[in-house]
Write a protein that holds these residues in place. Structure first.
Motif, mmCIF file in Angstrom:
data_model
loop_
_atom_site.group_PDB
_atom_site.id
_atom_site.type_symbol
_atom_site.label_atom_id
_atom_site.label_comp_id
_atom_site.label_asym_id
_atom_site.label_seq_id
_atom_site.Cartn_x
_atom_site.Cartn_y
_atom_site.Cartn_z
ATOM 1 N N UNK A 95 0.802 -1.217 0.000
ATOM 2 C CA UNK A 95 0.000 0.000 0.000
ATOM 3 C C UNK A 95 0.836 1.269 0.000
ATOM 4 N N UNK A 96 2.103 1.158 0.432
ATOM 5 C CA UNK A 96 2.891 2.384 0.573
ATOM 6 C C UNK A 96 3.687 2.736 -0.674
ATOM 7 N N UNK A 97 3.436 2.057 -1.774
ATOM 8 C CA UNK A 97 4.121 2.411 -3.019
ATOM 9 C C UNK A 97 3.527 3.696 -3.591
ATOM 10 N N UNK A 98 4.358 4.430 -4.343
ATOM 11 C CA UNK A 98 3.887 5.659 -4.967
ATOM 12 C C UNK A 98 2.913 5.381 -6.099
ATOM 13 N N UNK A 99 2.141 6.416 -6.422
ATOM 14 C CA UNK A 99 1.120 6.247 -7.462
ATOM 15 C C UNK A 99 1.737 5.870 -8.801
ATOM 16 N N UNK A 100 2.847 6.521 -9.150
ATOM 17 C CA UNK A 100 3.388 6.223 -10.487
ATOM 18 C C UNK A 100 4.045 4.845 -10.540
ATOM 19 N N UNK A 101 4.549 4.393 -9.405
ATOM 20 C CA UNK A 101 5.097 3.026 -9.360
ATOM 21 C C UNK A 101 3.955 2.013 -9.549
ATOM 22 N N UNK A 102 2.850 2.286 -8.871
ATOM 23 C CA UNK A 102 1.682 1.389 -8.992
ATOM 24 C C UNK A 102 1.147 1.390 -10.427
ATOM 25 N N UNK A 103 1.163 2.565 -11.035
ATOM 26 C CA UNK A 103 0.661 2.671 -12.409
ATOM 27 C C UNK A 103 1.543 1.857 -13.360
ATOM 28 N N UNK A 104 2.849 1.898 -13.112
ATOM 29 C CA UNK A 104 3.789 1.104 -13.924
ATOM 30 C C UNK A 104 3.492 -0.386 -13.738
ATOM 31 N N UNK A 105 3.255 -0.762 -12.478
ATOM 32 C CA UNK A 105 2.973 -2.175 -12.192
ATOM 33 C C UNK A 105 1.679 -2.613 -12.872
ATOM 34 N N UNK A 106 0.683 -1.702 -12.859
ATOM 35 C CA UNK A 106 -0.578 -2.033 -13.544
ATOM 36 C C UNK A 106 -0.324 -2.207 -15.042
ATOM 37 N N UNK A 107 0.461 -1.310 -15.616
ATOM 38 C CA UNK A 107 0.766 -1.395 -17.051
ATOM 39 C C UNK A 107 1.488 -2.703 -17.370
ATOM 40 N N UNK A 108 2.229 -3.224 -16.387
ATOM 41 C CA UNK A 108 2.943 -4.488 -16.586
ATOM 42 C C UNK A 108 2.076 -5.709 -16.278
ATOM 43 N N UNK A 109 0.789 -5.458 -15.951
ATOM 44 C CA UNK A 109 -0.136 -6.573 -15.790
ATOM 45 C C UNK A 109 -0.501 -6.939 -14.369
ATOM 46 N N UNK A 110 -0.199 -6.071 -13.403
ATOM 47 C CA UNK A 110 -0.502 -6.368 -12.001
ATOM 48 C C UNK A 110 -1.903 -5.848 -11.641
ATOM 49 N N UNK A 126 -1.799 4.314 -18.639
ATOM 50 C CA UNK A 126 -0.755 3.695 -17.801
ATOM 51 C C UNK A 126 0.540 3.333 -18.550
ATOM 52 N N UNK A 127 0.482 2.660 -19.715
ATOM 53 C CA UNK A 127 1.743 2.270 -20.365
ATOM 54 C C UNK A 127 2.568 3.457 -20.851
ATOM 55 N N UNK A 128 1.891 4.600 -21.064
ATOM 56 C CA UNK A 128 2.614 5.762 -21.604
ATOM 57 C C UNK A 128 3.139 6.688 -20.500
ATOM 58 N N UNK A 129 2.787 6.388 -19.262
ATOM 59 C CA UNK A 129 3.163 7.289 -18.161
ATOM 60 C C UNK A 129 4.678 7.302 -17.973
ATOM 61 N N UNK A 130 5.231 8.500 -17.904
ATOM 62 C CA UNK A 130 6.675 8.637 -17.659
ATOM 63 C C UNK A 130 6.871 9.036 -16.199
ATOM 64 N N UNK A 131 7.402 8.139 -15.370
ATOM 65 C CA UNK A 131 7.551 8.443 -13.936
ATOM 66 C C UNK A 131 8.418 9.677 -13.722
ATOM 67 N N UNK A 132 8.004 10.475 -12.750
ATOM 68 C CA UNK A 132 8.800 11.640 -12.375
ATOM 69 C C UNK A 132 8.439 12.910 -13.116
ATOM 70 N N UNK A 133 7.615 12.796 -14.170
ATOM 71 C CA UNK A 133 7.258 14.006 -14.919
ATOM 72 C C UNK A 133 6.201 14.827 -14.184
ATOM 73 N N UNK A 134 5.265 14.155 -13.543
ATOM 74 C CA UNK A 134 4.203 14.842 -12.804
ATOM 75 C C UNK A 134 3.635 13.850 -11.800
ATOM 76 N N UNK A 135 2.776 14.361 -10.931
ATOM 77 C CA UNK A 135 2.102 13.442 -10.016
ATOM 78 C C UNK A 135 0.902 12.833 -10.722
#
Lengths: 119, 204
Positions: free
Chosen positions: B19-34, B78-87
């Motif tokens: 639960x304590x992962x950042x939003x963009x990390x979670x979004x990356x994980x979702x894009x990878x099929x989680x 989600x697959x196009x999100x670039x981490x660190x660019x925005x919240x």
């Protein structure tokens, strides 16, 4: 009420609004999750499908193997006729030197007598 | 608003997500099929999206549609999100507000907030009307603000975003946000004062 009282009233309403911030309705949460799952599975299926090669896509565009064999046969026939033209065919290459239009028309088998009568 | 952008612990493949992962990390994980990442993002971002939509539109059914639409755009992006660019939350607030504006533009007459249940006891009609009025007073007043002021006030005073965050969501300078919230608050005070006089509970 003074202006300070108005401000206090507004701050109280904001505080109440923050306290009453709406929870996500259960059915909406289910709909959102369904969308997420549909998107996720769609992406997985897309990645699982083997990538078609460049040549496969070209072959599809010309009508598959049947289209390709027709195209190949027509090309071979064209090349053959180019090298070994039968005598019944006009020598079209020789016609490029002709200066008179009647020669071209006559060689193609048309009746050109009307052209000759006007000269 | 917390948005941890990186986490040393790699939880992918463990069958669960933290639960304590950042939003963009979670979004990356979702894009990878989680699928678990989507559940956490829904729990974390869905209520904010719904709350803002409800305050902006004043209508539950419409707020639900906008929330679902905004979250759908999140899944697709989600697959196009670039981490660190925005919240991620900033992006989602922006999408939500734009969807709300689109809905408002398509709607001809302004809809007021949903009516409360009609009073069932004739003796307490006035009292109940006053309670309902108090309860809905803020929403009714908010609906009378211009869109930009309403957005700024809702994000600042109900969603508790900082002025720079609001500036990011609305594409404005921090000074412009401060000006909008200040004008919005003044307008709200004036509307509420007028309403108190109308309903006769100025003293209490």
């Amino acid at each position: 009420m003074t202006m300070a009282d108005d401000d206090m009233e507004l701050e109280n309403l904001f505080a109440q609004a923050r306290k009453d911030r709406s929870e996500l309705p259960d059915d909406l949460a289910v709909r959102i999750q369904t969308d997420a799952e549909t998107t996720r599975l769609g992406r997985l299926v897309k990645h699982a499908r083997p990538e078609r090669s460049h040549w496969s896509r070209i072959l599809d565009n010309i009508g598959g193997w049947q289209g390709f064999s027709g195209l190949a046969a027509a090309s071979v026939t064209g090349v053959f006729i180019g090298f070994f033209a039968p005598a019944v065919l006009p020598d079209t290459a020789g016609l490029f030197g002709a200066t008179d239009g009647s020669v071209l028309a006559a060689d193609l088998g048309f009746d050109t007598s009307f052209l000759e009568s006007t000269e | 608003m917390e948005d941890l952008t990186s986490h040393p612990q790699d939880v992918r493949g463990a069958g669960c997500v933290a639960d304590d992962l950042g939003d963009d990390r979670l979004l990356r994980m979702f894009a990878d099929g989680d699928a678990g990442a989507a559940r956490i993002l829904t729990d974390r971002l869905g209520p904010r999206c719904y709350s803002v939509s409800l305050r902006m539109l004043g209508n539950r059914a419409e707020a639900e549609d906008v929330t679902q639409d905004a979250m759908m755009r999140l899944w697709q992006m989600a697959p196009k999100w670039v981490p660190g660019t925005a919240k991620v939350s900033t992006w989602l607030y922006r999408v939500t507000l734009n969807l709300c504006l689109d809905r408002k533009r398509k709607k001809t007459p302004e809809q007021l907030p949903e009516e409360a249940e009609p009073p069932d006891n004739a003796a307490s009609v006035v009292e109940k009307m006053q309670d309902t009025a108090r309860h809905d007073a803020l929403q009714v007043a908010l609906m009378q603000l211009p869109d930009r002021q309403r957005q700024a006030v809702v994000l600042r005073h109900i969603e508790e975003l900082s002025n720079p965050e609001i500036a990011g969501v609305m594409g404005l300078s921090v000074e412009a946000v401060e000006s909008l919230t200040a004008r919005g608050k003044r307008a709200l005070s004036a509307i509420l004062a007028g309403r108190r006089e109308e309903l006769g509970y100025d003293d209490g």
